[in-house]
Design a protein around this motif. Structure first.
Motif, PDB file in Angstrom:
ATOM      1  N   VAL A  73       0.922  -0.616  -0.302  1.00  0.00           N
ATOM      2  CA  VAL A  73      -0.454   0.124   0.143  1.00  0.00           C
ATOM      3  C   VAL A  73       0.866   1.422   0.495  1.00  0.00           C
ATOM      4  N   ARG A  74       0.293   2.590  -0.284  1.00  0.00           N
ATOM      5  CA  ARG A  74       1.205   3.475  -0.558  1.00  0.00           C
ATOM      6  C   ARG A  74       0.555   4.817  -0.910  1.00  0.00           C
ATOM      7  N   GLU A  75       0.970   5.820  -0.348  1.00  0.00           N
ATOM      8  CA  GLU A  75       0.056   7.341  -0.621  1.00  0.00           C
ATOM      9  C   GLU A  75      -0.513   7.449  -2.326  1.00  0.00           C
ATOM     10  N   TYR A  76      -1.793   7.708  -2.304  1.00  0.00           N
ATOM     11  CA  TYR A  76      -2.416   7.616  -3.251  1.00  0.00           C
ATOM     12  C   TYR A  76      -1.695   9.125  -4.336  1.00  0.00           C
ATOM     13  N   GLN A  77      -1.714   8.876  -5.462  1.00  0.00           N
ATOM     14  CA  GLN A  77      -1.251   9.436  -5.837  1.00  0.00           C
ATOM     15  C   GLN A  77      -1.260  10.246  -7.674  1.00  0.00           C
ATOM     16  N   THR A  78      -1.678  10.946  -8.103  1.00  0.00           N
ATOM     17  CA  THR A  78      -2.749  11.186  -9.160  1.00  0.00           C
ATOM     18  C   THR A  78      -2.679  10.632 -10.683  1.00  0.00           C
ATOM     19  N   GLY A  79      -3.455  10.155 -10.863  1.00  0.00           N
ATOM     20  CA  GLY A  79      -3.851   9.438 -11.735  1.00  0.00           C
ATOM     21  C   GLY A  79      -3.700   8.279 -11.203  1.00  0.00           C
ATOM     22  N   ASP A  80      -3.470   7.986 -10.009  1.00  0.00           N
ATOM     23  CA  ASP A  80      -4.141   5.902 -10.029  1.00  0.00           C
ATOM     24  C   ASP A  80      -5.521   5.890  -9.825  1.00  0.00           C
ATOM     25  N   SER A  81      -5.566   5.260 -10.497  1.00  0.00           N
ATOM     26  CA  SER A  81      -7.767   4.772 -10.386  1.00  0.00           C
ATOM     27  C   SER A  81      -7.996   4.590  -9.145  1.00  0.00           C
ATOM     28  N   LEU A  82      -9.507   5.164  -9.419  1.00  0.00           N
ATOM     29  CA  LEU A  82     -10.123   5.082  -7.875  1.00  0.00           C
ATOM     30  C   LEU A  82     -10.585   3.717  -7.379  1.00  0.00           C
ATOM     31  N   ARG A  83     -10.321   2.579  -8.471  1.00  0.00           N
ATOM     32  CA  ARG A  83     -10.908   1.218  -7.806  1.00  0.00           C
ATOM     33  C   ARG A  83      -9.737   0.819  -6.969  1.00  0.00           C
ATOM     34  N   TRP A  84      -8.103   1.683  -7.418  1.00  0.00           N
ATOM     35  CA  TRP A  84      -7.703   0.928  -6.045  1.00  0.00           C
ATOM     36  C   TRP A  84      -7.513   1.115  -5.057  1.00  0.00           C
ATOM     37  N   ILE A  85      -7.831   2.349  -5.016  1.00  0.00           N
ATOM     38  CA  ILE A  85      -8.011   3.334  -3.500  1.00  0.00           C
ATOM     39  C   ILE A  85      -8.077   1.972  -2.416  1.00  0.00           C
ATOM     40  N   ASN A  86      -7.568   1.831  -0.973  1.00  0.00           N
ATOM     41  CA  ASN A  86      -7.371   0.648  -0.046  1.00  0.00           C
ATOM     42  C   ASN A  86      -7.844   2.106   1.173  1.00  0.00           C
ATOM     43  N   TRP A  87      -9.490   1.628   1.169  1.00  0.00           N
ATOM     44  CA  TRP A  87     -10.389   2.113   2.036  1.00  0.00           C
ATOM     45  C   TRP A  87     -10.561   2.472   3.450  1.00  0.00           C
ATOM     46  N   ARG A  88      -9.573   0.679   3.465  1.00  0.00           N
ATOM     47  CA  ARG A  88      -9.935   0.904   5.469  1.00  0.00           C
ATOM     48  C   ARG A  88      -8.296   1.149   5.718  1.00  0.00           C
ATOM     49  N   THR A  89      -7.714   1.452   4.973  1.00  0.00           N
ATOM     50  CA  THR A  89      -6.267   2.193   5.001  1.00  0.00           C
ATOM     51  C   THR A  89      -6.169   3.303   5.505  1.00  0.00           C
ATOM     52  N   SER A  90      -7.165   4.264   4.561  1.00  0.00           N
ATOM     53  CA  SER A  90      -7.155   5.192   3.918  1.00  0.00           C
ATOM     54  C   SER A  90      -8.524   5.878   4.955  1.00  0.00           C
ATOM     55  N   ALA A  91      -9.088   4.745   5.773  1.00  0.00           N
ATOM     56  CA  ALA A  91     -10.485   5.489   6.989  1.00  0.00           C
ATOM     57  C   ALA A  91      -9.259   5.953   8.036  1.00  0.00           C
ATOM     58  N   ARG A  92      -8.122   5.281   8.173  1.00  0.00           N
ATOM     59  CA  ARG A  92      -7.410   5.745   9.185  1.00  0.00           C
ATOM     60  C   ARG A  92      -6.171   6.348   9.399  1.00  0.00           C
TER      61      ARG A  92
END
Lengths: 426, 163
Positions: free
Chosen positions: A193-212
């Protein structure tokens, strides 16, 4: 012996006898012989102008496949009363049907053809010379020449279809392939898992980690799959390959190397083969069908042999293989080979050793004798120790009893990466 | 076709020589010739190619000896020619084994037999002329023929060396 020698000797014997005995009837007896020789002189063949073409029904075949050779001959010169054509084939090919010699007559501009069928074991066979002998009808005067009509037949090794080989070299190429590259990016298997970068697909966002985390989004990374460099080393040393009953363990090694090359090329990898025997034969790495054909032709030519320099594996030219690449050795293994292979491993190469078992192979052709059994037991112990040393040093070793299909063995041994590999990542 | 010609020639050549000797009062030689003929036939059947040379030499020398013994010229000539033809045909049949069955064999056999036919005809013509001329054979002719044959021999040797 020339065919005109005996008639000539008899002719002059009769003439001398007739003259010595004053008997004209003996001289008259010489007339048919004189006429016979005169015919040979008068009808002696002129310069031969033939157009010859050799066509093979197939130029690359499997062992013992029938190949029909057709020779077409056209007479571009004067009339040829008798022609005896003899094609020369490599001694290792056997004639299944037809004849290598053809006898015919050709008028000016006339053409003819003849066929014969050959078969052979693995190898590269070169056709070259055709002997032509033209003569008069009595074959007293003849003209002979040898024409070079090139042709080549490749009897390629059998290529077993191998499916289950997992390799994990440390170094991969930039092109996409099927080998996990230990680098995050687009792929199938979860990598991190890494920090979101511009251009990353929204489908790849790890919501569980992002919520923390506040004000931060994280995306899943997958392990990239890339092509790799694979070097296959085929051991052709006489000392490590044994033959019995007209067959050789080397044939199994060649077949295995062909199957491995086919498998790795099909997976999009860059594959090269080094033949290590009487001489070093190196086929530079390449991709695709052309490389597959090149490697199969090289394997068709491979023969075992002895050399002072290449008695052991110490002179293996490792610089030919890219650092940290995958090496696959097909070798029955000989005493002392383990040191070299362990050194190679320590330099970062991922090494798979596929070792056709010479003991069980030779044992199958030996009598069931207590002494033989004892010798086999001693040898087996030595071999097991050798294989154990290699395994402990991080090499993947496949002890292959050639009576079992290679694919079956590889499925159980190389179907997945070894446990220590996953643990250490080396 | 060639086999039939071979068999006929062997039969005729052997019979002619054997009858010539038998008729001239040499039944033992006649039997020996028949035996050689029989063995020659077997050698053709068994493909013993080496015997053709021996048979050819034996038949030619038998014919020459027969003429020296004043046996009839016709029988001896027939025997000698028969031996030559069998020698030639047995080698031809060996070569013919490598021809494609059918058209090639037929063409080659016909051409070969035609050439042999021409040889027989010319032999008969020249032999008849030679026998008619027999009465005029004198010492001068013998010297001339001797020189001619030495010249012919040198030509033949040169030809063979060149080939």
């Amino acid at each position: 012996m020339r065919r005109n020698l005996i008639p000539s000797l008899l002719l002059f014997s009769l003439i001398l006898a007739g003259l010595a005995s004053f008997q004209s009837s003996i001289l008259a007896l010489a007339i048919p012989l004189a006429l016979y020789l005169l015919f040979g002189l008068i009808f002696a063949p002129d310069k031969v102008e033939l157009g010859i073409k050799r066509v093979l029904s197939a130029e690359r075949v499997a062992p013992n496949t029938l190949v029909t050779v057709t020779l077409s001959i056209k007479n571009n010169g004067s009339s040829l009363e008798e022609i005896l054509l003899e094609d020369h084939i490599p001694p290792a090919l056997s004639i299944e049907e037809g004849n290598l010699i053809h006898f015919c007559t050709l008028a000016p501009g006339e053409s003819t053809a003849w066929t014969y069928t050959v078969s052979g074991t693995r190898g590269s066979y070169v056709f070259s010379d055709i002997k032509i002998r033209t003569s008069d009808h009595f074959a007293l005067a003849y003209h002979q020449e040898i024409l070079k009509i090139p042709g080549q037949l490749f009897v390629l090794p059998r290529v077993p279809r191998l499916k289950n080989i997992t390799i994990r070299p440390r170094h991969t190429r930039v092109y996409s392939g099927k080998i996990p590259a230990r680098v995050g990016g687009p792929g199938i298997d979860f990598f991190g898992v890494r920090e979101y970068q511009t251009g990353d697909s929204l489908r790849w966002i790890n919501w569980r980690t992002s919520a923390r985390h506040q004000q931060a989004l994280f995306t899943n990374e997958f392990e990239q799959e890339r092509a790799a460099d694979v070097g296959i080393i085929l051991d052709g040393r006489e000392l490590s390959n044994i033959g019995s009953g007209g067959h050789s363990l080397f044939e199994y090694s060649v077949s295995a190397a062909a199957g491995l090359a086919d498998h790795f090329l099909s997976a999009g990898n860059r594959v090269g083969i080094l033949f290590y025997g009487r001489v070093l034969l190196w086929n530079a790495p390449g991709y695709g069908n052309i490389q597959r054909e090149r490697l199969l032709q090289a394997l068709a030519r491979a023969k075992t042999g002895d050399s002072q320099v290449f008695t052991n594996l110490e002179n293996l030219p490792t610089k030919l293989f890219p650092p940290n690449s995958q090496l696959v050795l097909v070798t029955p293994l000989a005493k002392g080979d383990d040191k070299v292979l362990i050194q190679l491993r320590s330099r970062g190469y991922q090494i798979i050793v596929i070792s056709p078992d010479p003991i069980s192979y030779e044992l199958s052709s030996l009598p069931d004798d207590p002494d033989v059994k004892l010798a086999a037991r001693v040898l087996r112990t030595e071999r097991n120790m050798l294989l154990m040393r290699l395994k402990r040093s991080g090499l993947q070793v496949v002890d292959w009893d050639v009576n079992i299909p290679l694919d079956k063995i590889l499925k159980s041994r190389l179907g997945r990466p070894p446990a220590w590999h996953n643990a250490t990542g080396k | 076709m060639s086999y039939i010609a071979l068999a006929i020639n062997l039969l005729l050549g052997t019979s002619a020589l054997a009858w010539g000797y038998y008729d001239g009062g040499y039944p033992n030689v006649s039997s020996a010739i028949l035996a050689i003929g029989l063995f020659w036939g077997i050698s053709i059947w068994r493909r013993w190619r080496w015997f053709a040379k021996i048979g050819f030499i034996a038949y030619t020398l038998s014919a020459a000896v027969g003429l020296w013994l004043n046996l009839p010229f016709g029988w001896m000539l027939a025997g000698g020619v028969g031996g030559l033809l069998v020698y030639d045909l047995s080698a031809f049949i060996y070569r013919l084994r490598f021809a494609a069955p059918g058209e090639d064999v037929k063409r080659l056999s016909l051409a070969h037999l035609a050439r042999l036919g021409l040889l027989i005809v010319l032999t008969l013509i020249f032999s008849s002329i030679a026998m008619l001329w027999q009465s005029a054979f004198s010492f001068e002719w013998a010297v001339f023929l001797g020189l001619a044959s030495v010249w012919g021999l040198s030509l033949l040797v040169r030809w063979m060396l060149r080939k």
